[in-house]
Scaffold this active site. Sequence first.
Site, PDB file in Angstrom:
ATOM      1  N   CYS A   1       0.830  -1.197   0.000  1.00  0.00           N
ATOM      2  CA  CYS A   1       0.000   0.000   0.000  1.00  0.00           C
ATOM      3  C   CYS A   1       0.873   1.258   0.000  1.00  0.00           C
ATOM      4  O   CYS A   1       1.688   1.439  -0.876  1.00  0.00           O
ATOM      5  CB  CYS A   1      -0.958  -0.062   1.183  1.00  0.00           C
ATOM      6  SG  CYS A   1      -2.371   1.046   1.051  1.00  0.00           S
ATOM      7  N   HIS A   2       0.715   2.131   0.996  1.00  0.00           N
ATOM      8  CA  HIS A   2       1.517   3.346   1.113  1.00  0.00           C
ATOM      9  C   HIS A   2       2.910   3.064   1.695  1.00  0.00           C
ATOM     10  O   HIS A   2       3.723   3.977   1.814  1.00  0.00           O
ATOM     11  CB  HIS A   2       0.809   4.379   1.995  1.00  0.00           C
ATOM     12  CG  HIS A   2      -0.366   5.025   1.347  1.00  0.00           C
ATOM     13  ND1 HIS A   2      -1.634   4.472   1.394  1.00  0.00           N
ATOM     14  CD2 HIS A   2      -0.485   6.178   0.648  1.00  0.00           C
ATOM     15  CE1 HIS A   2      -2.475   5.258   0.750  1.00  0.00           C
ATOM     16  NE2 HIS A   2      -1.813   6.302   0.286  1.00  0.00           N
ATOM     17  N   GLY A   3       3.184   1.812   2.065  1.00  0.00           N
ATOM     18  CA  GLY A   3       4.501   1.447   2.588  1.00  0.00           C
ATOM     19  C   GLY A   3       5.616   1.744   1.601  1.00  0.00           C
ATOM     20  O   GLY A   3       6.764   1.942   1.993  1.00  0.00           O
ATOM     21  N   GLY A   4       5.285   1.810   0.311  1.00  0.00           N
ATOM     22  CA  GLY A   4       6.273   2.122  -0.727  1.00  0.00           C
ATOM     23  C   GLY A   4       6.900   3.496  -0.585  1.00  0.00           C
ATOM     24  O   GLY A   4       7.960   3.753  -1.161  1.00  0.00           O
ATOM     25  N   TRP A   5       6.275   4.381   0.187  1.00  0.00           N
ATOM     26  CA  TRP A   5       6.874   5.705   0.401  1.00  0.00           C
ATOM     27  C   TRP A   5       8.260   5.606   1.034  1.00  0.00           C
ATOM     28  O   TRP A   5       9.138   6.415   0.739  1.00  0.00           O
ATOM     29  CB  TRP A   5       5.982   6.552   1.303  1.00  0.00           C
ATOM     30  CG  TRP A   5       4.936   7.352   0.595  1.00  0.00           C
ATOM     31  CD1 TRP A   5       4.974   7.834  -0.686  1.00  0.00           C
ATOM     32  CD2 TRP A   5       3.694   7.792   1.150  1.00  0.00           C
ATOM     33  NE1 TRP A   5       3.824   8.544  -0.956  1.00  0.00           N
ATOM     34  CE2 TRP A   5       3.025   8.535   0.157  1.00  0.00           C
ATOM     35  CE3 TRP A   5       3.077   7.627   2.389  1.00  0.00           C
ATOM     36  CZ2 TRP A   5       1.784   9.112   0.369  1.00  0.00           C
ATOM     37  CZ3 TRP A   5       1.843   8.204   2.594  1.00  0.00           C
ATOM     38  CH2 TRP A   5       1.202   8.939   1.592  1.00  0.00           C
TER      39      TRP A   5
END
Length: 173
Positions: free
Chosen positions: A106-110
């Site tokens: 999810c937003h962990g790729g940031w």
Amino acid sequence: MKMKGQRVLMFVDNIFEDMELMYPYYRLIEEGAEVVVAGPRKKTVYKGKHGYPFRSTAAIADQQAADFDLLVIAGGFAPDQLRRDPKVLELTREIHEAGKVVAHICHGGWIPISAGIMNGFTCTSTPGIKDDLTNAGATWVNEEVVVDRNQVSSRKPDDLPAFCRAIIELAAK
């Protein structure tokens, strides 16, 4: 127990995606891994996006990349805060550069984006950070799980079974 003897690092801060932290946490323990959940402060309760509490087991500042076999990064909005911590970026970069598994959902790729490790990788994420990933040099695809060399990525909580299977399979090699 495919991960017996392996140490996993996870990050936590407020507004983490509840399922994306807890599901891999318990699933990897079930496979025999020791999972360290590091937050800005040790033994602090952080609140998830949906209100679930999670107590960190360690402080991020006290961690060393060499002590871990892999890194799993949950989504939610916590990664946006965590990526501002130079130690989080250092740990992510060092684990990646050692060829160890770096998994993000999810937003962990940031966090891998800010760590500068996405260039040349194919991955997935929530569509909300697709542009961030492509601007960081990654090729984004809309699939439930993507494995590219030492990276595993998924889009959302519905993808957690495939995400965890891929992490376990790659870590067991």
